[in-house]
Design an enzyme around this catalytic site. Structure first.
Site, PDB file in Angstrom:
ATOM      1  N   ASP A 323       0.837  -1.100   0.074  1.00 36.56           N
ATOM      2  CA  ASP A 323      -0.110  -0.091  -0.073  1.00 36.56           C
ATOM      3  C   ASP A 323       0.916   1.253  -0.007  1.00 36.56           C
ATOM      4  O   ASP A 323       0.253   2.378  -0.276  1.00 36.56           O
ATOM      5  CB  ASP A 323      -0.683   0.186   1.175  1.00 36.56           C
ATOM      6  CG  ASP A 323      -1.874  -1.154   1.018  1.00 36.56           C
ATOM      7  OD1 ASP A 323      -2.256  -1.359   0.023  1.00 36.56           O
ATOM      8  OD2 ASP A 323      -2.592  -1.376   2.102  1.00 36.56           O
ATOM      9  N   ARG A 395      -4.620   7.241  -1.535  1.00 37.77           N
ATOM     10  CA  ARG A 395      -2.941   7.309  -1.241  1.00 37.77           C
ATOM     11  C   ARG A 395      -2.444   7.898  -2.235  1.00 37.77           C
ATOM     12  O   ARG A 395      -1.419   8.362  -2.197  1.00 37.77           O
ATOM     13  CB  ARG A 395      -2.887   5.784  -1.233  1.00 37.77           C
ATOM     14  CG  ARG A 395      -3.293   4.998  -0.036  1.00 37.77           C
ATOM     15  CD  ARG A 395      -2.526   3.604   0.502  1.00 37.77           C
ATOM     16  NE  ARG A 395      -3.262   2.745   1.478  1.00 37.77           N
ATOM     17  CZ  ARG A 395      -3.587   2.959   2.606  1.00 37.77           C
ATOM     18  NH1 ARG A 395      -2.912   3.922   3.201  1.00 37.77           N
ATOM     19  NH2 ARG A 395      -4.211   2.089   3.295  1.00 37.77           N
TER      20      ARG A 395
HETATM   21  C1  S3P Z   1      -5.514  -5.557   2.980  1.00 35.98           C
HETATM   22  C2  S3P Z   1      -4.633  -6.181   2.295  1.00 35.98           C
HETATM   23  C3  S3P Z   1      -3.904  -5.676   1.005  1.00 35.98           C
HETATM   24  C4  S3P Z   1      -4.085  -4.184   1.017  1.00 35.98           C
HETATM   25  C5  S3P Z   1      -5.394  -3.645   1.843  1.00 35.98           C
HETATM   26  C6  S3P Z   1      -5.801  -4.265   3.040  1.00 35.98           C
HETATM   27  C7  S3P Z   1      -5.962  -6.345   4.328  1.00 35.98           C
HETATM   28  O1  S3P Z   1      -4.805  -6.081   0.006  1.00 35.98           O
HETATM   29  O2  S3P Z   1      -3.675  -3.973  -0.201  1.00 35.98           O
HETATM   30  O3  S3P Z   1      -5.195  -2.220   1.661  1.00 35.98           O
HETATM   31  O4  S3P Z   1      -6.388  -5.489   5.250  1.00 35.98           O
HETATM   32  O5  S3P Z   1      -5.960  -7.529   4.068  1.00 35.98           O
HETATM   33  P1  S3P Z   1      -4.493  -7.529  -0.727  1.00 35.98           P
HETATM   34  O6  S3P Z   1      -4.560  -8.776   0.159  1.00 35.98           O
HETATM   35  O7  S3P Z   1      -5.501  -7.626  -2.084  1.00 35.98           O
HETATM   36  O8  S3P Z   1      -2.997  -7.189  -1.511  1.00 35.98           O
END
Ligand code: S3P
Length: 440
Positions: A323, A395
């Site tokens: 992120d 972001r």
């Molecule tokens: C998250 C996992 C990530 C991240 C998102 C929050 C989570 O996504 O980008 O902001 O809380 O499990 P991905 O698992 O799709 O990479």
């Protein structure tokens, strides 16, 4: 309410530096999970430091709509959840609006698959374009009955009454959301549910399930649990979100003369890739006062400005900083020498296509940024300033706000209302630290 329809604009004057101490809001991933597990636990769960961003409030409201009594959040982020047990949710009288929140929709797809009633989950324009087959396909293998659009996007209709059975799933992408969705469905499945991940992803679900007394095994890259147990209420202290801290880490690194301390930051090792990458770029980051809070490591981070250098970002760090790339691209734009990122195609399916939208924004500011299918090549040059379309991605908006610290001309950022999904109070906190920002 559609959040993205309100076109909030950030106008950021060039120059300034960051000083003093800031505490950014609570961790988004942990806040979501605290509501989900607290609601399904037996007993009363107290949460402190809860992120009152729109994403987490979507999760909170969804459980309220399913009959869970939830007090708060109070102004200082206290939430009390009166758990109903794994089988105590009631059918909502309306569709569940997940707003901008992929985490809510993907994790709840798993949880909702195990309920006795049908629910429909909707989202805003951005969420309605995001891929859901990554959860609906493996959940269907567990016996779930979920309908999406023909292209696998929301809205999702989850039919209740399915009898779930455990499966083993070899995840094709490193995604904590997919892993969590399957583990949460696994609570309702007969037998064992297990996943293997191609690279480590954030492990907040596993940690928190254990905190609620549920056994979860982690053996190398394989995570498993047995269905049919129960969750026991507990107290959760949510640390500050390292993903929100990242904007300030980058701002204080690039703006000459800065010396900023970011307090109480969550330092879970599955989330600290941004620190590793900034250090490889030569950043001066001190991790101070390390401690453990409610099963998660926490520290204060002191950042002093230094000339960064461009790097080839190690692919192994990509899921651990997934992120933080919009902010890291800004760091790269002010570094000495080229930065190259590969292996990050997941960035194309976030709240926006973060490779394209960042490349467009950097180019609008005079920087040579070449998008590639799975990454970007950034050649720093004169960062003039200009007008950025954030595409409603929180972001992107916050990253360009920090860029103004070192830009030669003002930066105007459009479509910023979604900053409230993850970082309510960003403008005031950034201004207090030294960013010359106003919102209109
Ligand atoms: C998250 C996992 C990530 C991240 C998102 C929050 C989570 O996504 O980008 O902001 O809380 O499990 P991905 O698992 O799709 O990479």
């Amino acid at each position: 309410m559609s959040h993205s329809s309100i076109n909030l604009q950030f106008i950021v004057q060039p120059g300034g530096s960051l000083h003093g101490s800031v505490r950014v809001p609570g961790d988004k991933s942990i806040s979501h999970r605290s509501i989900m597990l607290g609601a399904l636990a037996e007993g009363t769960t107290h949460v402190s430091g809860f992120l009152q961003g729109e994403d987490c409030l979507c999760t909170l409201n969804a459980f309220r709509s399913m009959g869970v009594e939830i007090e708060g959040p109070s102004d200082d982020g206290n939430v009390t959840i009166h758990g109903v047990g794994l089988h105590g949710l009631q059918a909502p009288t309306h569709d569940l609006d997940m707003g901008n929140s992929g985490t809510s929709m993907r994790l709840m797809s798993g949880l909702m698959s195990g309920q006795a009633f049908d629910i429909k989950m909707t989202g805003d324009a951005s969420l309605s374009k995001r891929p859901m087959k990554r959860v609906t396909v493996p959940l269907a293998r567990m016996g779930a009955n979920i309908e999406a659009t023909a292209t696998g996007t929301p809205p999702l209709l989850v039919h209740g009454g399915s009898k779930l059975h455990g499966i083993h799933y070899d995840m094709p992408m490193a995604s904590a959301q997919v892993k969590s969705s399957l583990l949460l469905a696994g609570l309702y499945a007969e037998g064992e549910t297990s996943v293997t991940e191609p690279a480590p992803t954030r492990d907040h679900t596993e940690r928190m399930l254990r905190g609620f007394g549920y056994e979860v095994k982690t053996e190398g890259n394989r995570i498993s649990l047995q269905g049919g147990g129960k969750l026991t209420a507990t107290d959760i202290d949510v640390p500050s979100d390292i993903s929100s801290a990242a904007f300030f880490m980058v701002g204080a690194s690039i703006a000459q003369g800065s010396d900023l301390t970011i307090e109480h930051v969550g330092m879970n090792p599955t989330r600290t890739g941004v620190i590793d990458i900034l250090r490889l770029m030569g950043a001066n980051l001190d991790v101070l006062n390390k401690r453990e809070v409610g099963g998660e490591p926490v520290a204060d981070i002191r950042v002093r400005a230094v000339q960064l250098k461009g790097i080839q970002i190690p692919e192994s760090l990509v899921p651990l900083a997934i992120d933080e790339f919009p902010a890291l691209f800004i760091a790269a734009a002010f570094a000495e020498g080229q930065t190259v990122l590969i292996g990050a195609e997941e960035l194309r399916v976030k709240e926006s296509d973060r490779i394209q939208v960042m490349a467009d924004g950097l180019m609008a500011c005079g920087v040579d940024a070449q998008p590639t299918p799975d990454g970007i090549i950034i050649n720093p040059g004169n960062f003039t300033g200009g007008t950025i379309d954030s595409h409603g991605d929180h972001r992107i908006a916050m990253s360009f706000a920090m860029a103004a610290l070192c830009a030669q001309a003002p930066i105007t950022i459009n479509d910023c209302a979604n900053v409230n999904t993850s970082f309510p109070g960003f403008v005031a906190l950034a201004a207090k630290a030294g960013v010359r920002i106003t919102a209109i």
